[in-house]
Design a protein around this motif. Structure first.
Motif, PDB file in Angstrom:
ATOM      1  N   PHE A   1       0.833  -1.209   0.000  1.00 40.08           N
ATOM      2  CA  PHE A   1       0.000   0.000   0.000  1.00 40.08           C
ATOM      3  C   PHE A   1       0.870   1.262   0.000  1.00 40.08           C
ATOM      4  CE2 PHE A   1      -3.464  -2.815   1.500  1.00 40.08           C
ATOM      5  CZ  PHE A   1      -4.450  -2.398   0.617  1.00 40.08           C
ATOM      6  N   THR A   2       2.003   1.206   0.684  1.00 44.31           N
ATOM      7  CA  THR A   2       2.912   2.367   0.675  1.00 44.31           C
ATOM      8  C   THR A   2       3.407   2.627  -0.741  1.00 44.31           C
ATOM      9  OG1 THR A   2       3.628   1.868   2.932  1.00 44.31           O
ATOM     10  CG2 THR A   2       5.043   3.325   1.640  1.00 44.31           C
ATOM     11  N   LEU A   3       3.701   1.553  -1.472  1.00 43.16           N
ATOM     12  CA  LEU A   3       4.154   1.697  -2.857  1.00 43.16           C
ATOM     13  C   LEU A   3       3.062   2.321  -3.738  1.00 43.16           C
ATOM     14  CD1 LEU A   3       6.293   1.119  -5.046  1.00 43.16           C
ATOM     15  CD2 LEU A   3       5.269  -1.151  -5.327  1.00 43.16           C
ATOM     16  N   ILE A   4       1.819   1.869  -3.535  1.00 40.03           N
ATOM     17  CA  ILE A   4       0.701   2.420  -4.316  1.00 40.03           C
ATOM     18  C   ILE A   4       0.523   3.914  -4.008  1.00 40.03           C
ATOM     19  CG2 ILE A   4      -1.775   2.295  -4.755  1.00 40.03           C
ATOM     20  CD1 ILE A   4      -0.237  -0.046  -5.867  1.00 40.03           C
ATOM     21  N   ILE A   5       0.573   4.252  -2.726  1.00 44.17           N
ATOM     22  CA  ILE A   5       0.411   5.669  -2.333  1.00 44.17           C
ATOM     23  C   ILE A   5       1.551   6.503  -2.915  1.00 44.17           C
ATOM     24  CG2 ILE A   5       0.327   7.263  -0.375  1.00 44.17           C
ATOM     25  CD1 ILE A   5      -0.914   4.967   1.264  1.00 44.17           C
ATOM     26  N   TRP A   6       2.762   5.944  -2.915  1.00 48.45           N
ATOM     27  CA  TRP A   6       3.906   6.669  -3.498  1.00 48.45           C
ATOM     28  C   TRP A   6       3.689   6.919  -4.990  1.00 48.45           C
ATOM     29  CZ3 TRP A   6       7.638   4.724  -7.108  1.00 48.45           C
ATOM     30  CH2 TRP A   6       8.680   5.625  -7.361  1.00 48.45           C
ATOM     31  N   LEU A   7       3.198   5.908  -5.696  1.00 42.09           N
ATOM     32  CA  LEU A   7       2.928   6.082  -7.133  1.00 42.09           C
ATOM     33  C   LEU A   7       1.894   7.174  -7.369  1.00 42.09           C
ATOM     34  CD1 LEU A   7       2.865   2.344  -8.327  1.00 42.09           C
ATOM     35  CD2 LEU A   7       4.552   4.089  -8.919  1.00 42.09           C
ATOM     36  N   ILE A   8       0.858   7.201  -6.521  1.00 45.88           N
ATOM     37  CA  ILE A   8      -0.178   8.223  -6.672  1.00 45.88           C
ATOM     38  C   ILE A   8       0.403   9.614  -6.463  1.00 45.88           C
ATOM     39  CG2 ILE A   8      -2.204   9.187  -5.491  1.00 45.88           C
ATOM     40  CD1 ILE A   8      -3.276   6.354  -5.297  1.00 45.88           C
TER      41      ILE A   8
END
Length: 365
Positions: free
Chosen positions: A86-93
């Motif tokens: 989820f941290t990776l997804i938030i970073w991409l966003i």
């Protein structure tokens, strides 16, 4: 006194407010008028309420872990692999959001201010300033926002109040209409402007009173929401619904129409543009800072100074991807929908796991 906890509730609210007031301020009334007609102010107000609900889910959870950021306590709640995902997804966003916001700034700046300047130069200059600023720690980050907020809100409010003299109340009637699909679509799109309030997850471990995280967010969101609401009222009230829909930057036209003392002081749009550039800087600064912090978290670096430098070419490349203004807007809306789902769904998941664990502790010996 714990010297790491130096951020007051008021300063946290200032960070949230100055982050929210940014790139969308120029065209916001057009989208609200398109969605709600004469009920545009009501659409904007509903968007503020939706954004506060999603913020409350996040901030109320963070204040239960006052010594840790979201990315630390989420590992204990749902496990390290899922938390890192989820941290990776938030970073991409946030890295996409930073690039697209910088591109929107470049589009407006080259069409309104620097007609002969390549858009690449405008975008890289803004990103470079944000990259250098992002090397600071979170305390200095909050001071920068606290310093700029009065410079943003003060002139904007004064310009709007001057414009209010030319508002025709008939243009704002009927105030209430039956909420349609277009109404709710506009309200949800309005809430996209408030998603950077996610910065509260970084502020809570450094707040003097972390229990007041929700209060800080309420002050910041509703202060910024009041500015957006006044802008919509002034634009629609001055130009009417149909003309507001046709204007590319209705807020800028509103500022251009504001005159003090029968021509003694006019062309307030020049002052407004200067303020707008500052507000865009504070917005991109925050999203850039979050992206740098998340990358530092993913790579287990000591601080975000190295990752802020690594991000610069990547963010610039993202900013240059859209072929034109319409493509930038389409991508931004799509990103807004994805991030809204995540910003509501992820805290809801963490709340569910947190509730289950607390329940088990009570029922098990």
């Amino acid at each position: 006194m714990n010297h790491s906890r130096q951020i007051t509730t008021l300063r946290a609210a200032a960070v949230i407010s100055s982050t929210i007031i940014g790139i969308g301020i120029l065209s916001f009334p057009r989208y609200m008028a398109d969605a709600g007609g004469s009920s545009a102010p009501l659409v904007a107000f509903t968007g503020v309420l939706i954004s506060f609900f999603s913020f409350w889910l996040l901030a109320a959870l963070c204040r239960r872990f006052p010594k840790e950021s979201l990315f630390v306590f989420s590992r204990r709640l749902i496990g390290r692999p899922l938390a890192m995902f989820f941290t990776l997804i938030i970073w991409l966003i946030f890295i996409m959001l930073t690039g697209l916001t910088a591109r929107q700034f470049g589009d407006v700046a080259t069409s309104v201010l620097f007609n002969k300047t390549p858009i690449e130069a405008t975008v890289i200059l803004m990103l470079l300033i944000c990259q250098l600023s992002a090397r600071r720690n979170i305390i200095k980050f909050s001071y920068i926002h606290f310093f700029y907020l009065p410079l943003i809100i003060g002139p904007v409010i004064i310009t709007i109040l001057i414009s209010m003299r030319d508002v025709d109340l008939l243009n704002l009637q009927p105030v209430l209409t039956a909420p349609s699909a277009s109404f709710w679509r506009g309200a949800i799109e309005a809430s996209y402007l408030f998603q950077s309030s996610f910065i509260i997850t970084l502020l809570v471990p450094f707040m003097q009173l972390p229990k007041q995280a929700v209060r800080a967010g309420a002050i910041g969101i509703f202060a910024a929401g009041a500015v957006y609401l006044l802008i919509v009222i002034a634009s629609v009230g001055m130009f009417g619904v149909e003309e507001t829909k046709l204007l590319i930057y209705p807020t800028l036209e509103t500022a251009r129409s504001a005159v003090v003392g029968d021509g003694f002081l006019e062309r307030l749009d020049a002052l407004f543009i200067v303020i707008w550039v500052i507000s865009v800087f504070t917005t991109i600064y925050t999203t850039y800072y979050i992206a740098a912090y998340l990358l530092q978290n993913l790579l287990a670096f000591r601080d975000q100074r190295m990752t802020s430098s690594v991000l610069l070419p990547l963010v610039f490349a993202i900013a240059m991807l859209p072929k034109n203004v319409f493509e930038t807007y389409t991508w931004t809306l799509l990103l807004g929908k994805m991030s809204m789902i995540l910003m509501v769904g992820y805290p809801a998941l963490l709340w569910a796991v947190y509730g289950v664990r607390r329940f088990r502790k009570k029922v098990l010996p």
